[in-house]
Design an enzyme around this catalytic site. Structure first.
Site, mmCIF file in Angstrom:
data_model
loop_
_atom_site.group_PDB
_atom_site.id
_atom_site.type_symbol
_atom_site.label_atom_id
_atom_site.label_comp_id
_atom_site.label_asym_id
_atom_site.label_seq_id
_atom_site.Cartn_x
_atom_site.Cartn_y
_atom_site.Cartn_z
ATOM 1 N N CYS A 103 -3.533 -39.166 3.748
ATOM 2 C CA CYS A 103 -4.276 -37.893 3.717
ATOM 3 C C CYS A 103 -5.605 -38.015 2.960
ATOM 4 O O CYS A 103 -6.454 -37.127 3.053
ATOM 5 C CB CYS A 103 -3.426 -36.794 3.111
ATOM 6 N N ASN B 48 -0.601 -29.251 7.536
ATOM 7 C CA ASN B 48 -1.194 -30.450 6.934
ATOM 8 C C ASN B 48 -1.535 -31.438 8.054
ATOM 9 O O ASN B 48 -0.641 -31.988 8.691
ATOM 10 C CB ASN B 48 -0.183 -31.049 5.948
ATOM 11 N N HIS C 210 -7.773 -31.095 0.291
ATOM 12 C CA HIS C 210 -6.824 -31.465 1.339
ATOM 13 C C HIS C 210 -5.844 -30.310 1.508
ATOM 14 O O HIS C 210 -5.345 -29.741 0.536
ATOM 15 C CB HIS C 210 -6.096 -32.749 0.937
HETATM 16 N N1 COA Z 1 13.493 -24.085 5.544
HETATM 17 C C1 COA Z 1 14.447 -23.595 4.752
HETATM 18 N N2 COA Z 1 14.923 -24.238 3.701
HETATM 19 C C2 COA Z 1 14.418 -25.450 3.434
HETATM 20 C C3 COA Z 1 13.406 -26.037 4.219
HETATM 21 C C4 COA Z 1 12.964 -25.309 5.317
HETATM 22 N N3 COA Z 1 11.995 -25.760 6.145
HETATM 23 N N4 COA Z 1 13.085 -27.238 3.706
HETATM 24 C C5 COA Z 1 13.854 -27.420 2.618
HETATM 25 N N5 COA Z 1 14.667 -26.336 2.454
HETATM 26 C C6 COA Z 1 15.647 -26.098 1.408
HETATM 27 C C7 COA Z 1 16.111 -27.370 0.748
HETATM 28 O O1 COA Z 1 17.168 -27.911 1.511
HETATM 29 C C8 COA Z 1 16.550 -26.876 -0.599
HETATM 30 O O2 COA Z 1 17.835 -26.307 -0.462
HETATM 31 P P1 COA Z 1 18.942 -26.513 -1.609
HETATM 32 O O3 COA Z 1 18.343 -25.894 -2.837
HETATM 33 O O4 COA Z 1 20.105 -25.801 -1.054
HETATM 34 O O5 COA Z 1 19.091 -27.998 -1.720
HETATM 35 C C9 COA Z 1 15.608 -25.709 -0.896
HETATM 36 O O6 COA Z 1 15.011 -25.366 0.378
HETATM 37 C C10 COA Z 1 14.517 -26.030 -1.889
HETATM 38 O O7 COA Z 1 13.930 -27.246 -1.516
HETATM 39 P P2 COA Z 1 12.832 -27.890 -2.408
HETATM 40 O O8 COA Z 1 12.507 -29.230 -1.835
HETATM 41 O O9 COA Z 1 13.245 -27.797 -3.844
HETATM 42 O O10 COA Z 1 11.612 -26.881 -2.197
HETATM 43 P P3 COA Z 1 10.232 -26.884 -2.927
HETATM 44 O O11 COA Z 1 9.999 -25.584 -3.574
HETATM 45 O O12 COA Z 1 10.039 -28.124 -3.752
HETATM 46 O O13 COA Z 1 9.212 -26.983 -1.706
HETATM 47 C C11 COA Z 1 7.884 -28.517 -0.436
HETATM 48 C C12 COA Z 1 9.294 -28.069 -0.829
HETATM 49 C C13 COA Z 1 8.019 -29.733 0.467
HETATM 50 C C14 COA Z 1 7.189 -27.372 0.297
HETATM 51 C C15 COA Z 1 7.074 -28.884 -1.710
HETATM 52 O O14 COA Z 1 7.843 -29.739 -2.524
HETATM 53 C C16 COA Z 1 5.773 -29.548 -1.402
HETATM 54 O O15 COA Z 1 4.896 -28.943 -0.829
HETATM 55 N N6 COA Z 1 5.599 -30.816 -1.814
HETATM 56 C C17 COA Z 1 4.389 -31.544 -1.517
HETATM 57 C C18 COA Z 1 4.489 -32.082 -0.122
HETATM 58 C C19 COA Z 1 3.162 -32.516 0.427
HETATM 59 O O16 COA Z 1 2.156 -31.931 0.157
HETATM 60 N N7 COA Z 1 3.201 -33.564 1.248
HETATM 61 C C20 COA Z 1 2.073 -34.060 1.916
HETATM 62 C C21 COA Z 1 1.274 -34.933 1.031
HETATM 63 S S1 COA Z 1 -0.218 -35.362 1.757
#
Ligand code: COA
Length: 327
Positions: A112, A282, A252
């Protein structure tokens, strides 16, 4: 040493819009979860166009905007993690489709952050007087490497392309550039290539058997929130400026919570941080040039405006650059 400016911008995204509600039909998710955790409402997903097709359309747009013909382009750099092929490079496919006969062409992969790495490379070629016009394109069909059964990743990514033409100039349009990598953290965001498979290799070499994106979202989030603000601070320091001098930060577009966090850490007015991830998700290396082109074509930029582009991504990598807008 000569100076460099952005003489034109362009973008292209596939027509097919996939909303959060559409995704809720194929994985266990909801518009509420995706919007509140990421800010994304919809994304574009290709129904057949490959990365080079998107790249060519964005590049044509940028050349038109600059008023420069394809024959004048000296170098084409495509930043991508989703090339059409291992070889030829996507940049070579673009060179052929554009008819940019004299241009050298190669791809780079900094995930990215790829577009900022591309700006860094292209700028060196112009500053040193080697070239006059360099096309830098960020183009991705991430839908090829997304696991459509994995709700934690498939909701975040989209397809698209953005491009700029860098040109030689008397005025300083591209200023300080920072690019960095922390390969030790590489495993938190991966997509595998082909396994080793030859008559001389054992058949038990480890490989996940797919090339899907696999991500530890929380670790990426931690990395992103720390490097975004730090990178902007470093650019401000090198340019001897404060956030008050900056008209727009173009980050980004991964997650609006990451962008808000960075704005807060910098004590900056959040409205200076341009956000369009609600429409595109993204798009990796394409996200910054798509946003830059939107700002440009909306007429939001005036001569002399000071901008910072900043990004992070797989590698892990991060980068930022200072731009002073020249019409
Ligand atoms: N819909 C519903 N529930 C979902 C889900 C979805 N699409 N994806 C994950 N979950 C659930 C998980 O299973 C988890 O459930 P659990 O608590 O029962 O285990 C819960 O939601 C929380 O997941 P978590 O990973 O803790 O959520 P979060 O608040 O950390 O958000 C992201 C997840 C991925 C949105 C966040 O971590 C993020 O944006 N990270 C950076 C990723 C990024 O930018 N990547 C690209 C880099 S260039």
């Amino acid at each position: 040493m000569g100076e460099v400016y952005i003489s034109g911008t362009g973008r292209y995204v596939p027509e097919n819009i996939v909303t959060n509600d559409d995704l809720a039909k194929i994985v266990d998710t909801s518009d509420e979860w995706i919007s509140s955790r990421s800010g994304i409402k919809e994304r574009r997903i290709t129904s057949g166009e490959n990365t080079s097709d998107l790249a060519v359309k964005a590049a044509k747009n940028a050349l038109e905007n600059a008023g420069v013909s394809a024959e004048k382009v000296d170098l084409i750099i495509v930043a991508t993690v989703t090339p059409d092929m291992f070889t030829p490079a996507t940049a070579c496919l673009v060179q052929s489709k554009l008819g940019a006969k004299k241009a050298a062409a190669f791809d780079i992969n900094a995930a990215c952050t790829g577009f900022i790495y591309g700006i860094s490379v292209g700028t060196q070629f112009i500053k040193t007087g080697v070239y006059n016009h360099v096309l830098v394109i960020g183009a991705e069909t991430l839908s090829k490497i997304v696991n459509w059964q994995d709700r934690s990743t498939c909701v975040l990514f989209g397809d698209g392309a953005g491009a700029v033409l860098l040109s030689s100039s008397k005025v300083r349009g591209v200023g300080s550039i920072l690019i960095a990598a922390d390969g030790e953290k590489g495993e938190v965001l991966q997509s595998h290539a082909l396994p080793i498979n030859n008559p001389y290799a054992p058949d038990n070499i480890e490989h996940p058997g797919h090339n899907h994106i696999v991500m530890d979202g929380r670790e990426v989030f931690k990395f992103a929130t720390s490097v975004m603000a730090e990178s902007v601070e470093e650019i401000l320091k090198r340019e001897n400026l404060t956030m008050d001098d900056i008209q727009y930060v173009i980050p980004h577009q991964a997650n609006v919570r990451i962008i808000d966090y960075a704005a807060k850490k910098l004590s900056a007015d959040p409205s200076k941080f341009y956000v369009n991830l609600d429409k595109y998700g993204n798009t990796s290396s394409a996200s910054i040039p798509i946003a830059l082109d939107e700002i440009n074509r909306k007429g939001l930029l005036s001569n002399g405006d000071k901008l910072i582009i900043v990004g992070f991504g797989g590698g892990l990598t991060n980068g930022a650059a200072f731009l002073q807008w020249q019409k």
